[in-house]
Write a protein that holds these residues in place. Structure first.
Motif, PDB file in Angstrom:
ATOM      1  N   SER A 225       0.841  -1.196   0.000  1.00 13.74           N
ATOM      2  CA  SER A 225       0.000   0.000   0.000  1.00 13.74           C
ATOM      3  C   SER A 225       0.876   1.245   0.000  1.00 13.74           C
ATOM      4  N   GLN A 235       0.583  -1.214   6.815  1.00 13.28           N
ATOM      5  CA  GLN A 235       1.040  -1.681   5.515  1.00 13.28           C
ATOM      6  C   GLN A 235       1.912  -0.614   4.880  1.00 13.28           C
ATOM      7  N   ARG A 237       4.752   0.170   1.181  1.00 10.57           N
ATOM      8  CA  ARG A 237       5.298  -0.310  -0.087  1.00 10.57           C
ATOM      9  C   ARG A 237       6.754   0.097  -0.134  1.00 10.57           C
TER      10      ARG A 237
ATOM     11  N   GLU B 182      -3.088  -3.870  -8.794  1.00  9.36           N
ATOM     12  CA  GLU B 182      -2.225  -2.694  -8.903  1.00  9.36           C
ATOM     13  C   GLU B 182      -2.651  -1.804 -10.070  1.00  9.36           C
ATOM     14  N   THR B 204      -8.848   3.328  -2.552  1.00  6.12           N
ATOM     15  CA  THR B 204      -7.990   3.845  -1.486  1.00  6.12           C
ATOM     16  C   THR B 204      -6.585   3.244  -1.551  1.00  6.12           C
ATOM     17  N   ASN B 205      -5.602   4.088  -1.266  1.00  5.29           N
ATOM     18  CA  ASN B 205      -4.216   3.605  -1.274  1.00  5.29           C
ATOM     19  C   ASN B 205      -3.889   2.781  -0.035  1.00  5.29           C
ATOM     20  N   SER B 206      -4.828   2.733   0.938  1.00  9.64           N
ATOM     21  CA  SER B 206      -4.575   1.894   2.115  1.00  9.64           C
ATOM     22  C   SER B 206      -4.884   0.434   1.830  1.00  9.64           C
ATOM     23  N   ALA B 207      -5.391   0.146   0.646  1.00 12.99           N
ATOM     24  CA  ALA B 207      -5.689  -1.244   0.306  1.00 12.99           C
ATOM     25  C   ALA B 207      -4.395  -2.037   0.170  1.00 12.99           C
ATOM     26  N   ILE B 208      -4.536  -3.358   0.266  1.00  9.68           N
ATOM     27  CA  ILE B 208      -3.413  -4.235  -0.075  1.00  9.68           C
ATOM     28  C   ILE B 208      -3.408  -4.361  -1.596  1.00  9.68           C
ATOM     29  N   PHE B 209      -2.251  -4.194  -2.219  1.00  9.56           N
ATOM     30  CA  PHE B 209      -2.187  -4.318  -3.667  1.00  9.56           C
ATOM     31  C   PHE B 209      -1.424  -5.576  -4.046  1.00  9.56           C
TER      32      PHE B 209
END
Lengths: 287, 302
Positions: A225, A235, A237, B182, B204-209
């Protein structure tokens, strides 16, 4: 008559050729990455690219600050675990353990070095992530499992290099210290470790380099993330993960931004290696 | 003296060779970035229509190249091998790379047929689209989740990050773990278009990608309280597919048009297809081709 002279020249030229080619290949790789990343730097601006906190390629927002923080957080966390564990284990192997235990331990350590990172990632995904989820709640993916996986990966390297360095301290140092009445522990802590300092520093920097560069195991456990990590459980990246996760389908400016991420990574690694160089030189003048 | 010049020229040749290989790589990567395992390199000079249509069908020969969406890739491979069984002299190369690569390479002529698993965007060049199949996108949760259905609106708010607790949609009092693909993924683009809306909120960018349908499925099946989206082809009993607006997530409902999240799978050509390429696309749309589409778990194109 010709042959001896000729062979000598042949060897010399071949070595020169090989050396020059390898330098050239490395140089071209750097040139290629920078060249591919250039459009993104130009389009987004160096400052916005590095310090921007929004990563939304489809909206034209390319900020990698969150990922720089992610990489730094994971690396520092790993360092905190690896330092005591690695040096402690190296002292055990070099000085304290009986011969039989030592050889068994060394085989284990050397085997772990050879495990591919994807296997470490798998273990992290199957073991650490559920454990952290059940203990602390949340998704379980994040910086903490990444640190645990990285520690397992980096530790063997640090242990074996540190052990070699402790061993290579001249025996006279140890004997002298013991003869002056110091205990075994005092000798290890005040004589052998300081004397091996430069090598230990190099081992740690090597570990840091590996931590910053690790990709596969990271993307499997960190959640990927692009957000500012606010705790060890959040989380995140990493820079490497950003490239690996998105390069598959990236085109145009998005692709260029991923190459630009590679340039930042390259600079980061260069800084770390310079630290290693400086550390090694300082250590030498001390010993 | 002579030896010296010989060596210098050898070095120069080696360096030239080395650099030309590298430059060659950089040029090749531009049209098809990170294409997954190209089985053969398509030569830029290969003409799209290399065989006369008047020839008897068994003697049909030539080469077709296809690249693009990795969702279409397995289907295209099945279609290609069935086509080759019919016309043994035809050679078909299928490559991945993603929907954007499919659009790009069809437009610049790198390949005869591009593949996309989403509608073309306004920013992309206009191409001739051939809908060879359709694919539903399922909204999936962990099998232990007590929630069994959501509205499209709720799904949108969950992925936008404005609903963060399962209790807000009738589930337990626990934080929702959002799992997404992604940026750049065709499945994600189709999901964004159909669920988030063209001008709607971002995911949302807080998601797991996660970088593939398979990893999304594993993440959701291994994480209680998670939610993700999956191509129908990846559905199995390790995850629970939600009803959307009360419609059960099945191939039948998607085929009838009642299930609301269905995307087209396109073959793309720059011009109206002719010759061999037309024969292949017609084959994909024929009863035989559509039988393969259904066999592979996709929805017939019409």
């Amino acid at each position: 008559m010709v042959s001896r002279y000729f062979t000598d020249r042949l060897a010399k030229r071949s070595i020169t050729l090989l050396g020059v080619s390898s330098i050239l290949i490395m140089g071209l790789i750097v040139v290629f990455i920078v060249h591919e990343g250039m459009p993104a730097f130009r389009e987004v601006g160096l400052f916005n690219f590095i310090f921007g906190t929004e990563w939304r390629p489809s909206n034209g927002q390319f900020g990698i600050w969150t990922m720089i923080l992610g990489s730094v957080a994971v690396t520092l966390g790993t360092l905190v675990l690896v330092l005591p564990l690695g040096i402690g284990c190296a002292i055990l192997l070099a000085e304290l353990a009986p011969f039989r235990i030592r050889s068994v331990l060394r085989i284990i350590v050397e085997t772990i070095v050879g495990i591919p990172s994807v296997v470490h990632g798998l273990v992290g995904m199957a073991l650490f992530v559920p454990f952290i989820r059940n203990t602390f709640g949340g998704s379980g993916y994040g910086i903490l499992p990444a640190i645990l996986v990285l520690t397992a990966m980096v530790l063997p390297t640090v242990v074996s290099i540190t052990e070699d360095n402790i061993r290579s301290v001249p025996g006279g140092y140890k004997e002298g210290s013991l003869a002056l009445g110091a205990t075994h522990w005092q000798t290890i802590w005040h004589v052998q470790l300081p004397a091996a300092r430069s090598g230990i520093g190099a081992a740690i920097v090597l570990g840091v380099g590996r931590a910053v560069g690790e990709t596969m195991a990271m993307i499997m456990v960190i959640g990927n993330s692009p957000v500012v990590p606010h705790s060890i459980l959040s989380q995140a990246r990493t820079l490497t993960g950003n490239i690996a996760v998105e390069i598959m389908y990236a085109t145009g400016l998005h692709e260029s931004a991923l190459f630009a991420t590679g340039v930042v990574l390259l600079v980061l690694i260069m800084i770390i290696n310079s630290c290693a160089f400086i550390l090694a030189r300082k250590g030498k003048s001390y010993a | 003296m002579k030896v010296k010049t010989l060596w210098i020229s050898l070095i120069l040749v080696a360096l030239l060779l080395g650099s030309s290989v590298l430059v060659g790589c950089s040029e090749e990567s531009t049209p098809v970035p990170a294409a997954t395992s190209p089985s053969s390199i398509s030569s830029p000079t290969s003409s799209p229509t290399s065989s006369p249509t008047s020839a008897p069908s068994s003697k049909l020969s030539g080469k077709i190249t296809e690249a693009g969406s990795t969702t279409v890739q397995p289907l295209a491979e099945k279609l290609a091998s069935a086509f080759k069984a019919k016309y043994p002299k035809v050679e078909i190369t299928i490559q991945g790379g993603g929907s954007s690569v499919g659009v790009k390479s069809a437009n610049n002529g790198t390949v005869d047929i591009g593949a996309a698993s989403r509608e073309l965007k306004e920013s992309e060049p206009a191409l001739v689209t051939h809908c060879i199949a359709r694919d539903g996108i399922a909204i999936v949760v962990h099998s232990s989740n007590s929630v069994s259905g959501l509205t499209k609106e709720q799904v949108r708010n969950i992925f936008a990050g404005s609903i963060t607790n399962w209790s807000e949609v009738g589930g337990p009092d626990a934080t929702i773990v959002v799992v997404s693909r992604e940026e750049g993924s065709g499945t994600r683009a189709a999901f964004e278009e159909m669920v988030m809306g063209k001008k709607g909120p971002d995911i949302t960018n807080s998601a797991i990608f996660q970088p593939s349908n398979g990893v999304v499925k594993n993440t959701v099946s291994g994480t209680p309280l998670s939610i993700g989206f999956l191509s129908f082809g990846y559905l199995d009993n390790t995850v629970k597919a939600l009803t959307i607006d009360g419609i059960t997530c099945t191939v039948e409902n998607a085929a009838q048009g009642t299930y609301p999240i269905v995307r087209p799978l396109y073959f793309l050509t720059k011009e109206e297809p002719e010759g061999l390429v037309k024969t292949f696309i017609d084959f994909a749309l024929s009863a035989d081709g559509q039988a393969i589409v259904e066999e592979e778990g996709y929805i017939k194109s019409r």
